[in-house]
Design a protein around this motif. Sequence first.
Motif, PDB file in Angstrom:
ATOM      1  N   THR A  15       0.833  -1.212   0.000  1.00 27.04           N
ATOM      2  CA  THR A  15       0.000   0.000   0.000  1.00 27.04           C
ATOM      3  C   THR A  15       0.863   1.256   0.000  1.00 27.04           C
ATOM      4  O   THR A  15       0.606   2.209  -0.756  1.00 27.04           O
ATOM      5  N   ALA A  16       1.909   1.261   0.843  1.00 32.07           N
ATOM      6  CA  ALA A  16       2.795   2.429   0.889  1.00 32.07           C
ATOM      7  C   ALA A  16       3.472   2.627  -0.466  1.00 32.07           C
ATOM      8  O   ALA A  16       3.529   3.746  -0.997  1.00 32.07           O
ATOM      9  N   ALA A  17       3.958   1.529  -1.053  1.00 29.63           N
ATOM     10  CA  ALA A  17       4.654   1.628  -2.340  1.00 29.63           C
ATOM     11  C   ALA A  17       3.714   2.143  -3.422  1.00 29.63           C
ATOM     12  O   ALA A  17       4.088   2.995  -4.239  1.00 29.63           O
ATOM     13  N   ARG A  18       2.500   1.679  -3.405  1.00 29.13           N
ATOM     14  CA  ARG A  18       1.558   2.080  -4.455  1.00 29.13           C
ATOM     15  C   ARG A  18       1.085   3.515  -4.258  1.00 29.13           C
ATOM     16  O   ARG A  18       0.723   4.187  -5.228  1.00 29.13           O
ATOM     17  N   THR A  19       1.104   3.990  -3.038  1.00 26.24           N
ATOM     18  CA  THR A  19       0.809   5.400  -2.792  1.00 26.24           C
ATOM     19  C   THR A  19       1.907   6.265  -3.412  1.00 26.24           C
ATOM     20  O   THR A  19       1.634   7.289  -4.053  1.00 26.24           O
ATOM     21  N   ILE A  20       3.155   5.823  -3.229  1.00 24.08           N
ATOM     22  CA  ILE A  20       4.287   6.547  -3.830  1.00 24.08           C
ATOM     23  C   ILE A  20       4.193   6.458  -5.350  1.00 24.08           C
ATOM     24  O   ILE A  20       4.361   7.460  -6.064  1.00 24.08           O
ATOM     25  N   ARG A  26       1.265  10.645 -11.288  1.00 23.46           N
ATOM     26  CA  ARG A  26       0.636  11.977 -11.441  1.00 23.46           C
ATOM     27  C   ARG A  26       1.673  13.050 -11.695  1.00 23.46           C
ATOM     28  O   ARG A  26       1.447  14.006 -12.421  1.00 23.46           O
ATOM     29  N   LYS A  27       2.853  12.892 -11.055  1.00 24.83           N
ATOM     30  CA  LYS A  27       3.886  13.925 -11.111  1.00 24.83           C
ATOM     31  C   LYS A  27       5.231  13.249 -11.368  1.00 24.83           C
ATOM     32  O   LYS A  27       5.945  12.907 -10.411  1.00 24.83           O
ATOM     33  N   PRO A  28       5.599  13.033 -12.621  1.00 27.31           N
ATOM     34  CA  PRO A  28       6.823  12.272 -12.931  1.00 27.31           C
ATOM     35  C   PRO A  28       8.099  12.903 -12.379  1.00 27.31           C
ATOM     36  O   PRO A  28       9.093  12.209 -12.183  1.00 27.31           O
ATOM     37  N   ASN A  29       8.073  14.215 -12.125  1.00 26.59           N
ATOM     38  CA  ASN A  29       9.272  14.849 -11.555  1.00 26.59           C
ATOM     39  C   ASN A  29       9.110  15.097 -10.053  1.00 26.59           C
ATOM     40  O   ASN A  29       9.642  16.064  -9.499  1.00 26.59           O
ATOM     41  N   ALA A  30       8.385  14.194  -9.392  1.00 28.58           N
ATOM     42  CA  ALA A  30       8.144  14.336  -7.951  1.00 28.58           C
ATOM     43  C   ALA A  30       9.451  14.347  -7.165  1.00 28.58           C
ATOM     44  O   ALA A  30      10.453  13.746  -7.572  1.00 28.58           O
ATOM     45  N   ASP A 127       7.607  16.474  -2.063  1.00 24.75           N
ATOM     46  CA  ASP A 127       6.188  16.197  -2.340  1.00 24.75           C
ATOM     47  C   ASP A 127       5.629  15.152  -1.392  1.00 24.75           C
ATOM     48  O   ASP A 127       4.501  15.264  -0.931  1.00 24.75           O
ATOM     49  N   LEU A 128       6.408  14.108  -1.161  1.00 25.68           N
ATOM     50  CA  LEU A 128       5.943  13.033  -0.264  1.00 25.68           C
ATOM     51  C   LEU A 128       7.126  12.529   0.531  1.00 25.68           C
ATOM     52  O   LEU A 128       8.156  12.177  -0.047  1.00 25.68           O
ATOM     53  N   GLN A 129       6.975  12.523   1.839  1.00 19.54           N
ATOM     54  CA  GLN A 129       8.038  12.040   2.724  1.00 19.54           C
ATOM     55  C   GLN A 129       7.634  10.704   3.323  1.00 19.54           C
ATOM     56  O   GLN A 129       6.647  10.613   4.066  1.00 19.54           O
ATOM     57  N   LEU A 130       8.358   9.647   2.962  1.00 17.82           N
ATOM     58  CA  LEU A 130       8.166   8.335   3.580  1.00 17.82           C
ATOM     59  C   LEU A 130       8.857   8.335   4.945  1.00 17.82           C
ATOM     60  O   LEU A 130       9.989   8.811   5.065  1.00 17.82           O
ATOM     61  N   LEU A 131       8.185   7.791   5.944  1.00 16.50           N
ATOM     62  CA  LEU A 131       8.718   7.787   7.306  1.00 16.50           C
ATOM     63  C   LEU A 131       8.519   6.427   7.959  1.00 16.50           C
ATOM     64  O   LEU A 131       7.550   5.727   7.660  1.00 16.50           O
ATOM     65  N   GLY A 132       9.428   6.092   8.874  1.00 19.29           N
ATOM     66  CA  GLY A 132       9.213   4.990   9.797  1.00 19.29           C
ATOM     67  C   GLY A 132       9.132   5.590  11.190  1.00 19.29           C
ATOM     68  O   GLY A 132       9.272   6.808  11.366  1.00 19.29           O
TER      69      GLY A 132
END
Length: 262
Positions: A15-20, A26-30, A127-132
Amino acid sequence: MRVIIRKNAESACVTAARTIAALVHRKPNAVLGLATGGTPVNCYAELIRLHRQGKLDFSNVTTFNLDEYVGLPREHSQSFYSFMHDKFFNHVNVAPSRVHLPDGMASDLAKACDDYEQQITDAGGIDLQLLGIGSDGHIAFNEPGSSLASRTRVKTLCLETIRDNARFFGSEAAVPRLSVTMGVGSIMDARRCLLLVTGANKAAAVRSAIEGPITSQVTASALQMHRFATVVLDEGAASWLTRKADYQFAESSMPDPDELLG
Ligand code: PGA
């Protein structure tokens, strides 16, 4: 906060990977903020799988990692630089010039920290920060007591984190004492935060972060103030939540975050 609870660690990571992936579609230069640790390994594996299937192109993506140990050369097997290359960068088409990690070997660490913040700004922000989350409630290496306004800086690791990470180094004595880490304030500037947590050993930290008071003693709790934070958990990590049924009820009428990929 959007709280998504999956049956097991594997589906939480997917789910996390698919969100990324949906964001990169949507934004190829994210601009992606990335994290290390045991938890995101399967998230990166899913991103690699989507890339190999031709569904995901990273050629215009820019990345910034959260943190790095001070004093470990990049080629050290436990540096976050090595981790990210082994687990992700070497397997996708991210341009090396667009990959950024803090430099824990810089001769002037304070300047390197300021420069890192400037590089994030120059890239247009994350744009999106993955966190643990750490078992002590940290995000990145923002240990208990870190200012919730903190920026990238040198931070001492706390005893719990040194104990947790000894498994990667063979002993507690071998774990570096210092890190360079993005601050809580730097993380809060990301347009979107995605906290991925799996395992019952994180259940107490997750409850404090989501349902406890906002406090520098649990720096992940700052995400309660973020305008667009999503938390993806497995059943174990969600097991101490008191409002679990409410989160699941809310999710039942929400579109899947990964729906763009089918
Ligand atoms: P872990 O680390 O994924 O190895 O548990 C998470 C963290 O400390 O942020």
